[in-house]
Design a protein around this motif. Structure first.
Motif, PDB file in Angstrom:
ATOM      1  N   LEU A   1       0.824  -1.217   0.000  1.00 47.85           N
ATOM      2  CA  LEU A   1       0.000   0.000   0.000  1.00 47.85           C
ATOM      3  C   LEU A   1       0.854   1.261   0.000  1.00 47.85           C
ATOM      4  N   ALA A   2       2.091   1.166   0.477  1.00 49.27           N
ATOM      5  CA  ALA A   2       2.991   2.316   0.446  1.00 49.27           C
ATOM      6  C   ALA A   2       3.328   2.706  -0.990  1.00 49.27           C
TER       7      ALA A   2
ATOM      8  N   LEU B   1       1.131   2.944  -3.360  1.00 49.57           N
ATOM      9  CA  LEU B   1       0.019   3.699  -3.947  1.00 49.57           C
ATOM     10  C   LEU B   1       0.434   5.146  -4.148  1.00 49.57           C
ATOM     11  N   PRO B   2       0.049   5.752  -5.269  1.00 49.56           N
ATOM     12  CA  PRO B   2       0.375   7.160  -5.484  1.00 49.56           C
ATOM     13  C   PRO B   2      -0.223   8.022  -4.376  1.00 49.56           C
ATOM     14  N   SER B   3       0.439   9.130  -4.056  1.00 56.69           N
ATOM     15  CA  SER B   3      -0.093  10.009  -3.004  1.00 56.69           C
ATOM     16  C   SER B   3      -1.440  10.533  -3.443  1.00 56.69           C
ATOM     17  N   GLY B   4      -2.267  10.868  -2.458  1.00 59.88           N
ATOM     18  CA  GLY B   4      -3.651  11.237  -2.751  1.00 59.88           C
ATOM     19  C   GLY B   4      -4.574  10.063  -2.545  1.00 59.88           C
ATOM     20  N   ALA B   5      -4.001   8.869  -2.326  1.00 59.24           N
ATOM     21  CA  ALA B   5      -4.833   7.702  -2.050  1.00 59.24           C
ATOM     22  C   ALA B   5      -5.291   7.721  -0.611  1.00 59.24           C
ATOM     23  N   GLY B   6      -4.626   8.493   0.225  1.00 63.13           N
ATOM     24  CA  GLY B   6      -5.051   8.677   1.604  1.00 63.13           C
ATOM     25  C   GLY B   6      -4.904   7.459   2.463  1.00 63.13           C
ATOM     26  N   ALA B   7      -3.721   7.031   2.751  1.00 60.76           N
ATOM     27  CA  ALA B   7      -3.518   5.863   3.600  1.00 60.76           C
ATOM     28  C   ALA B   7      -3.001   6.306   4.947  1.00 60.76           C
ATOM     29  N   GLY B   8      -3.740   5.982   5.976  1.00 65.56           N
ATOM     30  CA  GLY B   8      -3.258   6.208   7.325  1.00 65.56           C
ATOM     31  C   GLY B   8      -3.232   4.858   8.004  1.00 65.56           C
ATOM     32  N   THR B   9      -2.095   4.414   8.424  1.00 66.31           N
ATOM     33  CA  THR B   9      -2.031   3.085   9.025  1.00 66.31           C
ATOM     34  C   THR B   9      -2.116   3.174  10.523  1.00 66.31           C
ATOM     35  N   SER B  10      -2.632   2.134  11.109  1.00 64.26           N
ATOM     36  CA  SER B  10      -2.678   2.022  12.558  1.00 64.26           C
ATOM     37  C   SER B  10      -2.427   0.567  12.907  1.00 64.26           C
ATOM     38  N   SER B  11      -2.317   0.274  14.182  1.00 63.03           N
ATOM     39  CA  SER B  11      -1.924  -1.087  14.545  1.00 63.03           C
ATOM     40  C   SER B  11      -2.916  -1.750  15.481  1.00 63.03           C
ATOM     41  N   GLY B  12      -4.220  -1.565  15.266  1.00 66.66           N
ATOM     42  CA  GLY B  12      -5.191  -2.281  16.082  1.00 66.66           C
ATOM     43  C   GLY B  12      -5.254  -3.729  15.635  1.00 66.66           C
ATOM     44  N   ALA B  13      -5.291  -4.659  16.572  1.00 67.26           N
ATOM     45  CA  ALA B  13      -5.404  -6.073  16.225  1.00 67.26           C
ATOM     46  C   ALA B  13      -6.463  -6.703  17.107  1.00 67.26           C
ATOM     47  N   TRP B  14      -7.173  -7.707  16.582  1.00 63.47           N
ATOM     48  CA  TRP B  14      -8.174  -8.393  17.391  1.00 63.47           C
ATOM     49  C   TRP B  14      -8.302  -9.830  16.934  1.00 63.47           C
ATOM     50  N   LYS B  15      -8.841 -10.642  17.808  1.00 65.48           N
ATOM     51  CA  LYS B  15      -9.106 -12.042  17.489  1.00 65.48           C
ATOM     52  C   LYS B  15     -10.574 -12.302  17.713  1.00 65.48           C
ATOM     53  N   GLY B  16     -11.186 -13.023  16.782  1.00 68.55           N
ATOM     54  CA  GLY B  16     -12.581 -13.435  16.946  1.00 68.55           C
ATOM     55  C   GLY B  16     -13.492 -12.256  17.241  1.00 68.55           C
ATOM     56  N   SER B  17     -14.173 -12.301  18.392  1.00 73.41           N
ATOM     57  CA  SER B  17     -15.141 -11.262  18.703  1.00 73.41           C
ATOM     58  C   SER B  17     -14.664 -10.331  19.813  1.00 73.41           C
ATOM     59  N   THR B  18     -13.365 -10.321  20.121  1.00 66.86           N
ATOM     60  CA  THR B  18     -12.880  -9.410  21.144  1.00 66.86           C
ATOM     61  C   THR B  18     -12.704  -8.023  20.557  1.00 66.86           C
ATOM     62  N   ARG B  19     -12.521  -7.047  21.406  1.00 61.40           N
ATOM     63  CA  ARG B  19     -12.431  -5.668  20.964  1.00 61.40           C
ATOM     64  C   ARG B  19     -11.056  -5.346  20.376  1.00 61.40           C
ATOM     65  N   PRO B  20     -11.014  -4.379  19.443  1.00 59.88           N
ATOM     66  CA  PRO B  20      -9.723  -3.909  18.969  1.00 59.88           C
ATOM     67  C   PRO B  20      -8.984  -3.209  20.109  1.00 59.88           C
ATOM     68  N   ARG B  21      -7.697  -3.043  19.952  1.00 59.06           N
ATOM     69  CA  ARG B  21      -6.916  -2.371  20.988  1.00 59.06           C
ATOM     70  C   ARG B  21      -7.328  -0.919  21.144  1.00 59.06           C
ATOM     71  N   SER B  22      -7.815  -0.322  20.055  1.00 57.07           N
ATOM     72  CA  SER B  22      -8.310   1.050  20.161  1.00 57.07           C
ATOM     73  C   SER B  22      -9.560   1.160  19.303  1.00 57.07           C
ATOM     74  N   GLY B  23     -10.589   1.789  19.858  1.00 55.49           N
ATOM     75  CA  GLY B  23     -11.811   1.984  19.093  1.00 55.49           C
ATOM     76  C   GLY B  23     -12.899   1.008  19.478  1.00 55.49           C
ATOM     77  N   PRO B  24     -14.061   1.093  18.802  1.00 55.43           N
ATOM     78  CA  PRO B  24     -15.224   0.260  19.138  1.00 55.43           C
ATOM     79  C   PRO B  24     -15.068  -1.160  18.616  1.00 55.43           C
ATOM     80  N   ALA B  25     -15.914  -2.038  19.132  1.00 56.91           N
ATOM     81  CA  ALA B  25     -15.905  -3.438  18.701  1.00 56.91           C
ATOM     82  C   ALA B  25     -16.375  -3.542  17.267  1.00 56.91           C
ATOM     83  N   VAL B  26     -15.799  -4.444  16.524  1.00 55.05           N
ATOM     84  CA  VAL B  26     -16.201  -4.707  15.152  1.00 55.05           C
ATOM     85  C   VAL B  26     -17.079  -5.933  15.163  1.00 55.05           C
ATOM     86  N   THR B  27     -18.309  -5.796  14.699  1.00 58.83           N
ATOM     87  CA  THR B  27     -19.229  -6.938  14.688  1.00 58.83           C
ATOM     88  C   THR B  27     -19.616  -7.309  13.291  1.00 58.83           C
TER      89      THR B  27
END
Length: 176
Positions: free
Chosen positions: A147-148, A150-176
């Motif tokens: 993804l790096a 990709l030409p600029s203007g594609a708008g990529a902001g990376t973060s490092s939230g990780a989750w397993k199964g139905s647990t919550r991400p390290r930052s932010g709301p739960a993904v269902t």
């Protein structure tokens, strides 16, 4: 996606940008079956489309009743053993007219019963505030590298939230 740990590899303000990122990964031979686009911070938006008077309520009800009436009439017409095509079409026409009349009447009754509480028509839809592209932990570093490119203007902001199964991400709301 499967039960493996996932990591957010990029966030985008629009779905089209997230889709473009996944398409870029696909073009580079990346295993895109290990990627997902997840809408975050979803909100319900109800767009008002106009006023709803008695005429509009009757018209909306007639339109809602016409199709089911035609389908029911057509099905009963097909049960005629002598000439199912002609009777199916004729009963479908009768069902369309009857369904439109009943629908219009019900539309008027429901609108009048509301007593002016909802004199408008609207359309509802869900709208996320951002779209995260997530990948299996095992291939996430490769996805970030691709993804790096990709030409600029594609708008990529990376973060490092990780989750397993139905647990919550390290930052932010739960993904269902």
């Amino acid at each position: 996606m499967n039960e493996q740990a996932h990591r957010t590899i990029a966030s985008y303000p629009t779905y089209q940008e997230a889709e473009r990122a996944v398409d870029h990964l696909s073009d580079r031979g990346f295993p895109v079956e290990r990627v997902a686009i997840v809408g975050q911070d979803v909100r319900l938006v109800e767009q008002v489309t106009g006023r709803m008077g008695l005429g509009g309520a009757a018209l909306h009800g007639a339109a809602s009743g016409a199709l089911p009436g035609a389908l029911i009439g057509w099905i009963f017409g097909l049960l005629n053993w002598v000439d199912p095509v002609v009777s199916g079409l004729l009963l479908a026409l009768y069902g369309l007219i009857f369904g439109a009349l009943v629908g219009a009447l019900l539309g008027l009754v429901v609108h009048a019963a509301q007593g002016g509480r909802r004199d408008f028509a609207s359309v509802s839809f869900m709208q996320p505030s951002r779209y995260d592209v997530v990948a299996d932990d095992a291939v996430a570093d490769e996805a970030v590298r691709l993804l790096a490119e990709l030409p600029s203007g594609a708008g990529a902001g990376t973060s490092s939230g990780a989750w397993k199964g139905s647990t919550r991400p390290r930052s932010g709301p739960a993904v269902t």
